[in-house]
Motif scaffolding. Structure first.
Motif, PDB file in Angstrom:
ATOM      1  N   ILE A   1       0.828  -1.200   0.000  1.00 29.16           N
ATOM      2  CA  ILE A   1       0.000   0.000   0.000  1.00 29.16           C
ATOM      3  C   ILE A   1       0.869   1.260   0.000  1.00 29.16           C
ATOM      4  O   ILE A   1       1.706   1.456   0.883  1.00 29.16           O
ATOM      5  N   TYR A   2       0.628   2.084  -0.996  1.00 33.92           N
ATOM      6  CA  TYR A   2       1.313   3.369  -1.140  1.00 33.92           C
ATOM      7  C   TYR A   2       0.272   4.478  -1.219  1.00 33.92           C
ATOM      8  O   TYR A   2      -0.870   4.265  -1.646  1.00 33.92           O
ATOM      9  N   ASP A   3       0.660   5.666  -0.826  1.00 31.82           N
ATOM     10  CA  ASP A   3      -0.121   6.850  -1.141  1.00 31.82           C
ATOM     11  C   ASP A   3       0.836   7.916  -1.649  1.00 31.82           C
ATOM     12  O   ASP A   3       2.049   7.658  -1.779  1.00 31.82           O
ATOM     13  N   LEU A   4       0.330   9.096  -1.980  1.00 30.01           N
ATOM     14  CA  LEU A   4       1.192  10.142  -2.515  1.00 30.01           C
ATOM     15  C   LEU A   4       1.690  11.073  -1.413  1.00 30.01           C
ATOM     16  O   LEU A   4       0.984  11.365  -0.448  1.00 30.01           O
ATOM     17  N   THR A   5       2.915  11.509  -1.575  1.00 26.45           N
ATOM     18  CA  THR A   5       3.553  12.424  -0.635  1.00 26.45           C
ATOM     19  C   THR A   5       2.788  13.743  -0.579  1.00 26.45           C
ATOM     20  O   THR A   5       2.339  14.267  -1.604  1.00 26.45           O
ATOM     21  N   LEU A   6       2.637  14.269   0.623  1.00 25.58           N
ATOM     22  CA  LEU A   6       2.023  15.580   0.819  1.00 25.58           C
ATOM     23  C   LEU A   6       3.091  16.651   0.943  1.00 25.58           C
ATOM     24  O   LEU A   6       4.178  16.384   1.468  1.00 25.58           O
ATOM     25  N   PRO A   7       2.847  17.887   0.480  1.00 25.24           N
ATOM     26  CA  PRO A   7       1.612  18.328  -0.172  1.00 25.24           C
ATOM     27  C   PRO A   7       1.492  17.791  -1.595  1.00 25.24           C
ATOM     28  O   PRO A   7       2.502  17.535  -2.259  1.00 25.24           O
ATOM     29  N   LEU A   8       0.265  17.628  -2.052  1.00 29.67           N
ATOM     30  CA  LEU A   8       0.021  17.188  -3.412  1.00 29.67           C
ATOM     31  C   LEU A   8       0.413  18.282  -4.389  1.00 29.67           C
ATOM     32  O   LEU A   8       0.335  19.474  -4.076  1.00 29.67           O
ATOM     33  N   VAL A   9       0.832  17.881  -5.560  1.00 25.52           N
ATOM     34  CA  VAL A   9       1.173  18.865  -6.592  1.00 25.52           C
ATOM     35  C   VAL A   9      -0.111  19.450  -7.172  1.00 25.52           C
ATOM     36  O   VAL A   9      -1.188  18.848  -7.045  1.00 25.52           O
ATOM     37  N   PRO A  10      -0.041  20.621  -7.819  1.00 29.65           N
ATOM     38  CA  PRO A  10      -1.238  21.155  -8.494  1.00 29.65           C
ATOM     39  C   PRO A  10      -1.798  20.148  -9.489  1.00 29.65           C
ATOM     40  O   PRO A  10      -1.046  19.466 -10.186  1.00 29.65           O
ATOM     41  N   PHE A  11      -3.116  20.061  -9.555  1.00 27.61           N
ATOM     42  CA  PHE A  11      -3.760  19.101 -10.438  1.00 27.61           C
ATOM     43  C   PHE A  11      -3.812  19.583 -11.888  1.00 27.61           C
ATOM     44  O   PHE A  11      -4.217  18.821 -12.768  1.00 27.61           O
ATOM     45  N   VAL A  12      -3.422  20.819 -12.101  1.00 29.84           N
ATOM     46  CA  VAL A  12      -3.488  21.392 -13.453  1.00 29.84           C
ATOM     47  C   VAL A  12      -2.184  22.095 -13.783  1.00 29.84           C
ATOM     48  O   VAL A  12      -1.635  22.840 -12.962  1.00 29.84           O
ATOM     49  N   GLN A  13      -1.688  21.817 -14.969  1.00 31.61           N
ATOM     50  CA  GLN A  13      -0.567  22.580 -15.512  1.00 31.61           C
ATOM     51  C   GLN A  13      -0.877  22.838 -16.983  1.00 31.61           C
ATOM     52  O   GLN A  13      -0.856  21.928 -17.811  1.00 31.61           O
ATOM     53  N   GLY A  14      -1.191  24.084 -17.288  1.00 30.17           N
ATOM     54  CA  GLY A  14      -1.562  24.427 -18.660  1.00 30.17           C
ATOM     55  C   GLY A  14      -2.862  23.749 -19.061  1.00 30.17           C
ATOM     56  O   GLY A  14      -3.913  23.943 -18.440  1.00 30.17           O
ATOM     57  N   ARG A  15      -2.770  22.887 -20.083  1.00 29.51           N
ATOM     58  CA  ARG A  15      -3.934  22.158 -20.588  1.00 29.51           C
ATOM     59  C   ARG A  15      -3.910  20.692 -20.172  1.00 29.51           C
ATOM     60  O   ARG A  15      -4.612  19.872 -20.775  1.00 29.51           O
ATOM     61  N   VAL A  16      -3.137  20.372 -19.163  1.00 26.79           N
ATOM     62  CA  VAL A  16      -3.037  18.999 -18.681  1.00 26.79           C
ATOM     63  C   VAL A  16      -3.625  18.926 -17.272  1.00 26.79           C
ATOM     64  O   VAL A  16      -3.294  19.734 -16.400  1.00 26.79           O
ATOM     65  N   VAL A  17      -4.493  17.942 -17.051  1.00 26.62           N
ATOM     66  CA  VAL A  17      -5.202  17.783 -15.783  1.00 26.62           C
ATOM     67  C   VAL A  17      -4.865  16.432 -15.175  1.00 26.62           C
ATOM     68  O   VAL A  17      -4.901  15.409 -15.859  1.00 26.62           O
ATOM     69  N   LEU A  18      -4.533  16.414 -13.886  1.00 21.78           N
ATOM     70  CA  LEU A  18      -4.350  15.163 -13.158  1.00 21.78           C
ATOM     71  C   LEU A  18      -5.676  14.752 -12.526  1.00 21.78           C
ATOM     72  O   LEU A  18      -6.421  15.592 -12.015  1.00 21.78           O
ATOM     73  N   LEU A  19      -5.946  13.430 -12.540  1.00 20.63           N
ATOM     74  CA  LEU A  19      -7.221  12.929 -12.041  1.00 20.63           C
ATOM     75  C   LEU A  19      -7.020  11.570 -11.376  1.00 20.63           C
ATOM     76  O   LEU A  19      -6.197  10.772 -11.816  1.00 20.63           O
ATOM     77  N   GLY A  20      -7.745  11.299 -10.302  1.00 22.73           N
ATOM     78  CA  GLY A  20      -7.660   9.999  -9.643  1.00 22.73           C
ATOM     79  C   GLY A  20      -6.332   9.789  -8.942  1.00 22.73           C
ATOM     80  O   GLY A  20      -5.752  10.720  -8.376  1.00 22.73           O
ATOM     81  N   ASP A  21      -5.837   8.549  -8.980  1.00 23.48           N
ATOM     82  CA  ASP A  21      -4.598   8.222  -8.275  1.00 23.48           C
ATOM     83  C   ASP A  21      -3.407   9.017  -8.790  1.00 23.48           C
ATOM     84  O   ASP A  21      -2.439   9.229  -8.052  1.00 23.48           O
ATOM     85  N   ALA A  22      -3.420   9.449 -10.020  1.00 18.18           N
ATOM     86  CA  ALA A  22      -2.331  10.274 -10.544  1.00 18.18           C
ATOM     87  C   ALA A  22      -2.245  11.592  -9.789  1.00 18.18           C
ATOM     88  O   ALA A  22      -1.167  12.180  -9.662  1.00 18.18           O
TER      89      ALA A  22
END
Length: 361
Positions: A243-264
């Motif tokens: 079991i892994y999770d993502l390091t905090l703080p999370l990165v911005p979910f948006v950069q330009g026209r690219v969106v992060l969603l879900g586990d990414a």
């Protein structure tokens, strides 16, 4: 017509494709695997995610009814710590991941194109669009490529990414005849949970503290209370995943026209059962903001402003609950269990009298 590329065809990716399709977008879904589908075991779909799926026209996922059989938290010897009825918690729909995936992809229409066996290696963008692997281009890219997201790493190369929780998880599906509402049993550095699926089978999961990368079997749980031994014996396949999770703080979910969603964007430990639901809610929020604003960049900024704080809280809460559940010290375990028992009694006293009677352990 606006165009989007969704990278990753897991629960979050396919939900995003359906959501964008309903907004009038032309969508291409890219999946690394040779076939479209989902693997794993059970998944909890909480009411907020069920509502999103209903809005998207996904059929077959219904809000769960009240618990009618004993359920809650127990000790390994079977003694109850607290009953679910006392806590007054929401009840999720429990469904197999593959079944949920099929229900969502059944809503794909002519506006959605799926390409399997496609590995994303490069991504570049400018003011007018995003290019994938120098051969695909769209107005928007949705990165739903999981906890080890290639796209997130490209956008944020300095980010630490996944963090090992300290425990591994086992999962299985048991086709057994038992009369039990399910719940969780917490031991010392070990946990076992099980719930009925909507198809009549039981989904079970277990966790155990151990070093990352170690392979093991859930043999220790065979001595725990009924029906745990029966669930283990009734499972043809047992999956194991650290079991892994993502390091905090999370990165911005948006950069330009690219969106992060879900586990990414916000991979979390499974202790709250909110990972896939959060991805579904991401997809719903993204489509809503795109529909409410004529400016793409403004819509994406609003998506990030809504979803990043909300999921950051879930990552923190899930991680904290996991630490409590995996405690090994016997004294701390006793205190933990006592607090849960007391909390259940206090909540029960504060709840208004219900007209619907529930079975109690």
């Amino acid at each position: 017509m606006s165009t989007a590329i969704v990278v990753g065809a897991g629960i979050g990716g396919v939900t995003a494709a359906v959501a964008l399709q309903r907004c009038g977008w032309q969508v291409t879904v890219l999946e690394r695997a040779p076939e479209l589908g989902e693997v794993g075991a059970g998944i909890s779909v909480w009411p907020s995610a069920v509502a999103v799926l209903e809005e998207l026209g996904v059929k077959g996922v219904e809000k769960a009814s009240a618990v009618s059989k004993p359920a809650g938290m127990r000790k390994p010897d079977g003694r109850w710590v607290v009953a679910a009825a006392d806590l007054g918690v929401e009840i999720p729909v429990m469904i197999h991941r593959a079944q949920l995936h099929d229900l969502i992809t059944a809503e794909f229409g002519p506006a959605v194109t799926v390409r399997t066996g496609y590995d994303v290696t490069t991504i570049t963008q400018d003011d007018t669009g995003v290019t994938i692997n120098d051969d695909l281009r769209a107005d928007l890219v949705v990165a739903a490529d999981g906890i080890r997201s290639t796209i997130r790493t490209t956008l944020y190369p300095a980010y630490e990414g996944p963090r090992y929780s300290g425990y591994t998880a086992y999962r299985g599906i048991a086709d057994v005849d038992i009369d039990d509402g399910g719940g969780e049993t917490w031991g010392r550095g070990q946990l076992f949970g099980f719930v009925p699926l909507i198809d009549g089978r039981y989904y079970w999961y277990a966790t155990a503290n151990q070093p990352a990368g170690a392979r093991s079997e859930p043999t220790a749980f065979r001595t725990w209370h009924d029906p745990i031994p029966k669930l283990l014996a009734g499972s043809e396949t047992v999956l194991q995943n650290d079991i892994y999770d993502l390091t905090l703080p999370l990165v911005p979910f948006v950069q330009g026209r690219v969106v992060l969603l879900g586990d990414a964007a916000h991979a979390m430990t499974p202790n709250l059962g909110r990972g896939a639901c959060s991805a579904i809610e991401d997809a719903g929020a993204l489509a809503r903001h795109l529909g409410e604003s004529t400016d793409l960049i403004t819509a994406l900024a609003r998506y990030d402003a809504e979803r990043r704080p909300a999921t950051t809280k879930l990552v923190k809460r899930s991680r904290g609950l996991g630490r409590v559940a995996q405690v090994e010290n016997p004294v701390v375990c006793a205190i933990r269990n006592g607090l849960f028992t007391l909390g259940g009694k206090l909540v029960s006293l504060r709840k208004p009298k219900s007209k619907v009677k529930q079975s109690r352990p």
